[in-house]
Design a protein around this motif. Structure first.
Motif, mmCIF file in Angstrom:
data_model
loop_
_atom_site.group_PDB
_atom_site.id
_atom_site.type_symbol
_atom_site.label_atom_id
_atom_site.label_comp_id
_atom_site.label_asym_id
_atom_site.label_seq_id
_atom_site.Cartn_x
_atom_site.Cartn_y
_atom_site.Cartn_z
ATOM 1 N N SER A 58 27.427 40.742 46.724
ATOM 2 C CA SER A 58 26.890 40.082 45.651
ATOM 3 C C SER A 58 25.408 40.093 45.581
ATOM 4 N N PHE A 86 40.543 34.957 41.053
ATOM 5 C CA PHE A 86 39.634 35.228 39.908
ATOM 6 C C PHE A 86 39.892 36.175 38.961
ATOM 7 N N SER A 114 33.751 37.381 46.548
ATOM 8 C CA SER A 114 35.172 37.142 45.951
ATOM 9 C C SER A 114 35.049 37.125 44.386
ATOM 10 N N TYR A 115 34.247 36.144 43.830
ATOM 11 C CA TYR A 115 33.982 36.283 42.477
ATOM 12 C C TYR A 115 33.406 37.526 41.794
ATOM 13 N N THR A 116 32.356 38.022 42.555
ATOM 14 C CA THR A 116 31.541 39.154 42.051
ATOM 15 C C THR A 116 32.461 40.387 42.041
ATOM 16 N N LEU A 154 35.758 27.794 36.320
ATOM 17 C CA LEU A 154 34.777 28.977 36.631
ATOM 18 C C LEU A 154 35.279 30.423 35.715
ATOM 19 N N GLY A 155 36.627 30.515 36.251
ATOM 20 C CA GLY A 155 37.196 31.616 35.592
ATOM 21 C C GLY A 155 37.406 31.832 34.183
ATOM 22 N N LEU A 180 38.366 26.761 40.474
ATOM 23 C CA LEU A 180 38.700 28.095 40.025
ATOM 24 C C LEU A 180 39.101 28.254 38.413
ATOM 25 N N ASN A 199 35.004 40.055 39.194
ATOM 26 C CA ASN A 199 34.114 40.261 37.760
ATOM 27 C C ASN A 199 33.816 41.654 37.684
ATOM 28 N N THR A 240 39.874 36.488 45.546
ATOM 29 C CA THR A 240 39.420 37.499 44.595
ATOM 30 C C THR A 240 40.551 37.930 43.501
ATOM 31 N N ASN A 271 31.170 34.020 46.591
ATOM 32 C CA ASN A 271 30.253 34.489 45.393
ATOM 33 C C ASN A 271 30.657 35.937 45.559
#
Length: 532
Positions: free
Chosen positions: A273, A132, A45-47, A202-203, A199, A50, A129, A43
């Motif tokens: 996050s 993403f 890494s995604y946050t 979601l992306g 990946l 983004n 990261t 989370n």
């Protein structure tokens, strides 16, 4: 006046419904993401990946670009319908080209941006990261197109389509998360593969949500009679837009420095996050109420500023600040008391249940920032209505200097929870700094700002909000006392609903007893709806 307050309440009330649905659906998407990903490395890494498009969204739609574009479009429309349309066409053409170049540059620099936001010694996964980031950074172009279309509609006094468009985005994201959840296996971190179905789902899915947000507004724009065509060359009026845009880019750049430092401190402590979920919850009341008031008032202020009617600009600013105060300060008081129950209700699920308490304490520690955030954003809009993009950038410099210094001090703390509490407090207090600095500069520019009237409203509302917050806290303690065992999701919901409703009822009841005049437009709107 009561009449202008009522008309503003009517315009902002219509948007508030759409914005409420948007924020609630956005919150649902975030909660589902927590359920699926937890609040750990994936989370974070995604946050972080983004973060850049999300900040671009806040600045463009939230909306620095909108605030620059709307006053210029209003002035162009005052010259005539054809002049207004041609100016809008030039703005979309030039804006799209600049956004496309910026997006390509951001995607090419994805590894560098990842390093900047993560910082050294991070516990987030740098390779994940970056992966993403390649998929999420194209959102920048579509957030920008969405902001430009929104600005043209708002300049024409059409507010609903821009308010409803983010709902479409959220629905696409919710669908994406549901698809992600049904995929077999887990997201592979070691090694990270761009071909990983998790990946890519979601992306690409999250980015498609922003694409939908941009183009769902186009039919509403066409219904106004507007027809787009590419307009190349240079309109002399774009000199003004270009100058303002350069200052806007400086504003974005300065804010990014603060965010990079905050992100680096937060990811090292593995709380980034959680910080973002607190910030999302703090923005919820502002997004529903404060942003709706501001969006409705901006074309009025822009028109007054174009006529050099500065007393009317001050009157609109004062009215907007007072309406924001009576709407947001009571919510801040209640949020301070129900921070932990709110987090338990939303985040005691899936992989994140152990972190819900920390999110709640952080929310309670930073809830005071809701009103300063709204007023700082309102002040920025006044400067943009006056065609001054330099002063907001200088205010952002002052806020960022404070934020960077205080965030680095937070990074010295050993306990990750204390780092989280420190970061959210620093973020909220930076808007207090912005409010004070903005007030000083606006007084210098416009003279007295109807301060006595605002002080009376603020004082009465603050007293009622503190007492209402105490009443909320007593309800929370009472529910906790009669509920066996440790508090969980069920207890959290009971405390949130009972405490929130009774606390807000007590606060607004006290405000009515104290005769807060700004409640009259809201009460008139509600009683009118009940009569109908």
């Amino acid at each position: 006046s009561c009449t202008s307050g009522t008309s503003l309440a009517r315009a902002s009330g219509a948007m508030a419904v759409a914005t409420a649905v948007s924020r609630v659906s956005g919150l649902l998407a975030k909660v589902l993401l927590v359920v699926v990903l937890g609040l750990g490395v994936v989370n974070d890494s995604y946050t972080v990946a983004n973060t850049l498009p999300t900040v671009v969204n806040e600045l463009l739609l939230g909306g620095v670009l909108t605030s620059i574009a709307v006053p210029l479009l209003v002035r162009a429309q005052q010259e005539g319908a054809r002049q207004g349309e041609s100016y809008a066409q030039w703005m979309i053409t030039m804006g799209s080209v600049l956004l496309a170049v910026a997006t390509v540059a951001a995607v090419a620099a994805a590894p560098l941006l990842t390093d900047l936001y993560l910082g050294p010694d991070t516990r987030a996964n740098a390779a994940l990261t970056t992966a993403f980031a390649y998929l999420l950074l194209p959102q920048i172009l579509f957030y920008g197109i969405s902001a430009l279309v929104s600005a043209i509609l708002q300049a024409k006094q059409i507010f609903s389509p821009p308010a409803w468009a983010p709902v479409v985005n959220n629905l696409v994201v919710i669908g994406t998360i549901c698809v992600y959840y049904t995929l077999p296996g887990e997201l592979t971190i070691n090694p990270v593969r761009m071909s990983d179905a998790h990946l890519l789902t979601l992306g690409i899915g999250v980015t498609l949500g922003v694409v939908a947000q941009a183009f769902i507004q186009v039919p509403a724009l066409r219904r106004t009679g507007f027809r787009f065509r590419w307009r190349w060359g240079w309109d002399p009026r774009l000199n003004e837009f270009g100058g303002l845009t350069l200052w806007m880019l400086a504003y974005v750049g300065v804010s990014q420095i603060g965010l990079m430092v905050m992100s680096g401190v937060g990811t090292r402590a593995v709380v980034w996050s959680m910080y973002n979920y607190v910030w999302m919850l703090l923005q919820l009341p502002y997004g529903v109420i404060g942003f709706s008031v501001m969006t409705a008032i901006l074309p009025r202020m822009s028109s007054a500023a174009a006529d050099h009617d500065y007393p009317r600009v001050v009157a609109d600013l004062s009215l907007g600040n007072r309406l924001s105060t009576v709407a947001l300060l009571p919510i801040s008081g209640v949020m301070s008391a129900v921070g932990v129950p709110l987090a338990l209700a939303l985040f005691s699920v899936g992989k994140s249940s152990g972190d819900a308490g920390q999110i709640g304490i952080a929310l309670a520690a930073s809830a005071f920032g809701v009103l300063p955030y709204a007023i700082t954003m309102m002040q920025m809009r006044v400067f943009y209505a006056l065609k001054d993009a330099r002063t907001p950038t200088l205010i952002m410099v002052v806020m960022t200097v404070f934020k960077v210094g205080a965030a680095l001090l937070c990074g010295l703390l050993q306990d990750p929870n204390l780092v989280l509490y420190g970061l959210v407090f620093v973020n909220s207090f930076s808007f207090v700094v912005g409010w004070v600095v903005g007030e000083f500069w606006l007084r210098h520019r416009l003279g007295p700002l109807d301060g006595r009237r605002f002080a009376v409203t603020f004082g009465k509302t603050l007293l009622a909000s503190v007492l209402g917050g105490l009443a909320t806290w007593l309800v929370v303690l009472g529910v906790d006392a009669v509920t066996p065992g440790a508090a969980g999701i069920g207890t959290g919901w009971v405390q949130l609903v009972l405490g929130g409703l009774l606390g807000l009822a007590a606060t607004f009841g006290l405000m009515a007893l104290l005769r807060v005049r700004e409640l009259e437009p809201a009460f008139a709107r509600v009683t009118g709806m009940l009569r109908r």
